[in-house]
Enzyme design. Structure first.
Site, PDB file in Angstrom:
ATOM      1  N   CYS A 266       0.884  -1.339   0.147  1.00 32.35           N
ATOM      2  CA  CYS A 266      -0.024   0.000  -0.012  1.00 32.35           C
ATOM      3  C   CYS A 266       0.674   1.155  -0.097  1.00 32.35           C
ATOM      4  O   CYS A 266       1.388   1.655  -1.073  1.00 32.35           O
ATOM      5  CB  CYS A 266      -0.769   0.104   1.256  1.00 32.35           C
ATOM      6  SG  CYS A 266      -2.383   1.133   0.951  1.00 32.35           S
TER       7      CYS A 266
ATOM      8  N   HIS B 268      -3.601  -4.822   0.574  1.00 32.97           N
ATOM      9  CA  HIS B 268      -2.993  -5.478   1.702  1.00 32.97           C
ATOM     10  C   HIS B 268      -3.269  -6.986   1.728  1.00 32.97           C
ATOM     11  O   HIS B 268      -3.970  -7.508   2.269  1.00 32.97           O
ATOM     12  CB  HIS B 268      -3.723  -4.897   3.088  1.00 32.97           C
ATOM     13  CG  HIS B 268      -3.502  -3.258   3.295  1.00 32.97           C
ATOM     14  ND1 HIS B 268      -2.396  -3.115   4.059  1.00 32.97           N
ATOM     15  CD2 HIS B 268      -4.192  -2.499   2.861  1.00 32.97           C
ATOM     16  CE1 HIS B 268      -2.434  -1.808   4.146  1.00 32.97           C
ATOM     17  NE2 HIS B 268      -3.275  -1.316   3.467  1.00 32.97           N
TER      18      HIS B 268
ATOM     19  N   GLU C 135      -1.883  -9.094   3.417  1.00 31.11           N
ATOM     20  CA  GLU C 135      -1.620  -9.784   4.964  1.00 31.11           C
ATOM     21  C   GLU C 135      -2.907 -10.002   5.411  1.00 31.11           C
ATOM     22  O   GLU C 135      -2.915 -10.869   6.475  1.00 31.11           O
ATOM     23  CB  GLU C 135      -0.736  -8.628   5.875  1.00 31.11           C
ATOM     24  CG  GLU C 135      -1.397  -7.539   6.156  1.00 31.11           C
ATOM     25  CD  GLU C 135      -1.322  -6.139   5.434  1.00 31.11           C
ATOM     26  OE1 GLU C 135      -0.950  -6.497   4.213  1.00 31.11           O
ATOM     27  OE2 GLU C 135      -1.622  -5.089   5.737  1.00 31.11           O
TER      28      GLU C 135
HETATM   29  N1  GLN Z   1      -1.961   6.802   2.892  1.00 31.88           N
HETATM   30  C1  GLN Z   1      -1.940   6.049   1.933  1.00 31.88           C
HETATM   31  C2  GLN Z   1      -3.185   6.141   1.128  1.00 31.88           C
HETATM   32  O1  GLN Z   1      -4.370   6.357   1.658  1.00 31.88           O
HETATM   33  C3  GLN Z   1      -1.714   4.437   1.937  1.00 31.88           C
HETATM   34  C4  GLN Z   1      -2.689   3.860   2.874  1.00 31.88           C
HETATM   35  C5  GLN Z   1      -2.293   2.740   3.394  1.00 31.88           C
HETATM   36  O2  GLN Z   1      -0.881   2.307   3.430  1.00 31.88           O
HETATM   37  N2  GLN Z   1      -3.207   1.895   3.807  1.00 31.88           N
HETATM   38  O3  GLN Z   1      -3.505   5.872   0.000  1.00 31.88           O
END
Ligand code: GLN
Length: 535
Positions: free
Chosen positions: A382, A508, A510
């Site tokens: 992410c 994600h 995970e």
């Molecule tokens: N802050 C970034 C976004 O909102 C990444 C978010 C995250 O890593 N869950 O896109």
């Protein structure tokens, strides 16, 4: 068959592992052929943990249907290998919100709306609704907090009523408590347990089974003493021994006869228990002596609960690669202050996890550059993918001011930006791109190799996206766009061409790793790190 309900309450102190206890019993019941689901009732007023700081709450776990939930739901999914949904977690905030909305609509026909019966009915209805929707044979209900907290009272009162209104053999209360060993007296102490069970009895709840967390086995006389004071038979006093890995807990429960007793009390047939594969897996893992070190370059490294699912994913991936993965936590702000130095020396892989906000970003970029240039396996999740894109734009494409508009709204090279439809949003709760989305993988990429499939589904929680106007230059300079949304509008995965394993994903992974099956990207990242370590 009508559903059976098992309630877990906690006593004495928090952090006794109620979530693991529920998940472990869930695993055992599932292994006996029952359909199990688990619900977490959280006593706080927030509608969900989505707006809470990781320091308050740890990781926010996201379900397929996009609910932001308690991290215990991660344990439920990892142990019982069943997808949870938004109904598997509710909070006092949600319950009150529903009741207030009904009151405003006039549903209560002029009645005075009160904690009893309106709030307690709402709680009981939620539990019944979960049973109906999931068609589970057994619904395990974890009541958050510790007995004696003011906040938990409406939930405990609902439990009292629930028992009254259902057949005795359809409900069961398991109380998880602590029996500490006091070194000076060389004795296990039962008084804290007696007191917490007393608090339960004062509000009309008699626990059926006491699950006692201890660092040594309870002898029979201690069990008899606890039983006598707590009004249960000594057979219903079970030892929950401290174990090395949480995945041993179900095995330890099975050995103590906990699940047998649960089935007896619920008058359910004791189908054959099938956990030999798990036993084998754990025994094999315990014997593993190969070890590698992977650096996690993040922000909340002093609070490991913020990265719970990542830690568990490395255990699953380690099990499938016969290696123990030791994680080196690096606060990237320290890289900014004192440089990289030898912080990453000895690491066979570098992971940059998800996150929000500007703090520590430059340190992450340094770590990523180091991984890219030294051909160390890299995994960006992410925010990790977003940073990998920024680093690539700055140091390969020469866009020295490249950034995400999250950190520099006026960046002349916004490689990560907000999509048009995200720009108008001002509410913070539940307004991100949340939940499961499909993703198409490019043939012949590391991503494709890992999944062995060209269409996958993964869970998201973010607002910012890769800026499509940079796609072509990235590809021309060696960064492959390996995963796209099916309409090809969103970049979901990237990877470096000339690198042993450099993969970033916008989702994600995970959140989908399971004890029974490691996530393919974690499995392959660990495999690449093993290879690197033996170079
Ligand atoms: N802050 C970034 C976004 O909102 C990444 C978010 C995250 O890593 N869950 O896109």
């Amino acid at each position: 068959m009508a559903a059976k309900y098992i309630f877990f309450t906690g006593g004495v102190v928090s952090s006794l592992g109620k979530g693991i206890a529920c998940s472990s019993l869930g695993l055992l019941l599932k292994s006996r052929g029952y359909k199990v689901t688990i619900v977490k009732l959280d006593p706080y007023i927030n509608v969900d943990p989505g707006t809470m700081s990781p320091y308050q709450h740890g990781e926010v776990y996201v379900t397929n249907d996009g609910a932001e939930t308690d991290l215990d739901l991660g344990h439920y999914e990892r142990f019982i290998d069943t997808d949870m949904s938004q109904i598997n977690n509710t909070t006092a905030g949600q319950i009150y919100n529903n009741v207030i909305q009904k009151e405003r609509r006039g549903d209560y026909l002029g009645a005075t709306v009160q904690v009893i019966p309106h709030i307690t009915d709402e709680i009981k209805n939620h539990i019944k609704m979960v049973a109906e929707k999931t068609k589970a044979d057994v619904v395990i209900v974890e009541i958050g907090g510790t007995v004696g907290d003011i906040e938990s009272l409406p939930f405990l009162e609902s439990l009292r009523q629930f028992r009254l209104q259902n057949k005795p053999e359809d409900t069961l209360v398991v109380h998880l408590t602590l029996v500490p060993f006091i070194a000076a007296a060389e004795e296990l102490k039962t008084k804290p347990t007696q007191h917490s069970v007393m608090r339960l009895r004062e509000i009309g709840i008699q626990a059926d089974i006491l699950l006692c967390r201890t660092d040594r086995k309870l002898d029979i006389s201690t069990k008899e003493k606890i039983g006598l004071f707590c009004n249960v038979s000594s057979q219903a006093v079970k030892t929950a021994l401290d174990v090395k890995t949480i995945y041993e807990v179900p095995i330890q429960y099975a050995e103590s006869g906990f699940d047998d007793l649960v089935l007896e009390r619920l008058q359910l047939p004791k189908n054959q228990l099938e956990i030999s594969a798990l036993r084998e897996k754990i025994n094999r893992y315990k014997k593993v002596d190969k070890q590698i070190e992977i650096a996690i370059c993040g922000k909340y490294v002093d609070l490991l609960d913020a990265y719970k699912s990542i830690m568990e994913s490395f255990i699953h991936a380690g099990m499938e690669n016969d290696v123990k993965v030791s994680l080196k936590w690096i606060n990237t702000e320290t890289i900014e202050h004192d440089g990289l130095g030898d912080k990453l020396a000895g690491c066979s892989g570098i992971l940059v996890p998800g996150g929000f906000g500007e703090r520590g970003i430059e340190g992450k970029l340094s770590a990523i550059r180091y991984a890219r240039e030294n051909k160390i396996p890299f995994f960006g999740i992410c925010l990790g993918l977003q940073c990998a894109a920024i680093e690539f734009a700055r140091n390969v494409l020469g866009e020295t001011k490249a950034n995400s508009t999250e950190f520099d709204p006026n960046s002349p090279s916004p490689v990560i930006h907000l999509m048009e439809h995200q720009r108008e949003i001002s509410n913070k709760g539940g307004t991100m791109r949340l939940g499961s989305y499909p993703c198409k993988l490019k043939n012949g990429t590391r991503a494709f190799q890992a999944y062995g499939n060209d269409l996958i589904d993964e869970r998201h929680r973010h607002r910012w996206e890769f800026n499509n106007s940079y796609r072509q230059r990235f590809e021309e300079n060696g960064m492959i766009i390996s995963g796209l949304s099916p309409d090809e509008k969103l970049v979901e995965m990237i990877e470096l061409k000339d690198h042993p394993w450099f993969v970033g994903c916008q989702f994600h992974p995970e959140l989908k790793s399971r004890l029974s099956k490691a996530h393919p990207l974690f499995r392959e990242f660990v495999a690449a790190a093993i290879k690197f370590s033996s170079l």
